[in-house]
Write a protein that holds these residues in place. Structure first.
Motif, PDB file in Angstrom:
ATOM      1  N   GLN A 123      -8.212   1.894   5.394  1.00  0.00           N
ATOM      2  CA  GLN A 123      -7.173   1.024   5.926  1.00  0.00           C
ATOM      3  C   GLN A 123      -7.776  -0.099   6.768  1.00  0.00           C
ATOM      4  OE1 GLN A 123      -4.080   1.167   4.999  1.00  0.00           O
ATOM      5  NE2 GLN A 123      -3.086   3.103   5.446  1.00  0.00           N
ATOM      6  N   GLU A 133      -8.255   6.298   7.143  1.00  0.00           N
ATOM      7  CA  GLU A 133      -8.247   5.298   8.207  1.00  0.00           C
ATOM      8  C   GLU A 133      -9.376   4.288   8.025  1.00  0.00           C
ATOM      9  OE1 GLU A 133      -8.361   7.709  11.693  1.00  0.00           O
ATOM     10  OE2 GLU A 133      -6.185   8.035  11.722  1.00  0.00           O
ATOM     11  N   ASP A 156      -7.587  -4.041   6.054  1.00  0.00           N
ATOM     12  CA  ASP A 156      -7.018  -4.937   7.066  1.00  0.00           C
ATOM     13  C   ASP A 156      -7.957  -6.110   7.348  1.00  0.00           C
ATOM     14  OD1 ASP A 156      -4.782  -3.365   7.276  1.00  0.00           O
ATOM     15  OD2 ASP A 156      -5.446  -2.290   9.070  1.00  0.00           O
ATOM     16  N   ARG A 191       0.853  -1.187   0.000  1.00  0.00           N
ATOM     17  CA  ARG A 191       0.000   0.000   0.000  1.00  0.00           C
ATOM     18  C   ARG A 191       0.883   1.229   0.000  1.00  0.00           C
ATOM     19  NH1 ARG A 191      -4.002  -1.573   4.980  1.00  0.00           N
ATOM     20  NH2 ARG A 191      -4.391  -3.731   4.343  1.00  0.00           N
ATOM     21  N   LEU A 231      -4.783   7.063  -0.869  1.00  0.00           N
ATOM     22  CA  LEU A 231      -4.339   5.689  -0.643  1.00  0.00           C
ATOM     23  C   LEU A 231      -4.326   4.911  -1.952  1.00  0.00           C
ATOM     24  CD1 LEU A 231      -3.634   3.487   1.503  1.00  0.00           C
ATOM     25  CD2 LEU A 231      -6.084   2.965   1.584  1.00  0.00           C
ATOM     26  N   ARG A 258       1.981   2.909  11.741  1.00  0.00           N
ATOM     27  CA  ARG A 258       1.086   3.914  11.183  1.00  0.00           C
ATOM     28  C   ARG A 258       1.362   5.318  11.706  1.00  0.00           C
ATOM     29  NH1 ARG A 258      -2.268  -0.539  11.113  1.00  0.00           N
ATOM     30  NH2 ARG A 258      -3.344  -0.881   9.151  1.00  0.00           N
TER      31      ARG A 258
END
Length: 234
Positions: free
Chosen positions: A167, A164, A171, A42, A59, A223
């Motif tokens: 992300q 976030e 995840d 990423r 991102l 992070r």
């Protein structure tokens, strides 16, 4: 499906990711969510100064192919951009991301330089090689209006909160994928009688074809530290 990469490719990826971790170019950062799999990366890019994307954080996913570095990585924006060369699916129209003769990819191109090229494209669109016809047309006809619309969308879509959220979603997907692979391997071992002479299962081979665990610790992602480093280099 897992991608197997050669030892020279793995070594090169480790060097490039270490460079990005220790001394990233201005406005870009990259990391491996799963340090044992260097084929799925990423990246984050801050909007270039003076562009309508300034102030946003974008991102991207980077998938390394089995023929890297002789074939370019597959890059895709997850953060939406109102850009002539980036479509709604995040696909990027950039010569460096295409192999010759259609493009200019070369094994000499590194991940840091590739990310800088993508960031430069954000600042300097190429409407003559546009991927989105209506945005390309607006950019040519009324660049001020394009700038206004792109800036408005950046304020909505390229925030730290949205980053976030994406992300966390990625995840969760990675965690589910890993669970599926583990179950499949266990079933395969049971079905084939993959056991040693003491009746214990043999160690599973790393199907990702990546790095030894001791080496990849150098490029594990933190992070908070990455965010501060990225922010300081905008």
């Amino acid at each position: 499906m897992s991608i197997h990469i050669s030892p020279p490719c793995a070594a090169r990826l480790l060097r490039e990711m270490s460079l990005l971790a220790k001394d990233p170019p201005p406005g870009v950062a990259a990391f491996a969510p799963n340090p044992s799999d260097m084929t799925k990366l990423r990246a984050q890019i801050t909007g270039p100064e003076g562009s309508p994307f300034e102030g946003g954080i974008f991102l991207l996913t980077i998938h390394i192919t089995g023929r890297y570095p002789f074939e370019p990585p597959r890059c895709r924006f997850l953060t939406p951009l109102y850009h002539p060369n980036i479509d709604s699916g995040g696909r990027i129209c950039l010569d460096t991301l295409k192999t010759p003769p259609a493009g200019s990819w070369s094994p000499a191109v590194s991940l840091p330089s590739l990310l800088l090229s993508i960031r430069s494209l954000m600042a300097e669109p190429n409407p003559d090689d546009g991927l989105v016809p209506d945005i390309s047309e607006l950019y040519k006809r009324n660049p001020t209006e394009w700038h206004r619309e792109a800036k408005k969308r950046t304020r909505v879509d390229a925030t730290m909160e949205k980053l976030e959220e994406m992300q966390l979603s990625l995840d969760r997907e990675c965690s589910n994928d890993n669970d599926t692979v583990d179950v499949a391997l266990q079933q395969e071992n049971i079905g084939t009688g993959n056991e040693n002479k003491d009746g214990a299962e043999t160690s599973q081979v790393d199907v990702k074809g990546a790095m030894p665990s001791m080496e990849v610790k150098n490029v594990e992602y933190d992070r908070d530290s990455k965010r501060s480093k990225l922010s300081s280099r905008r």
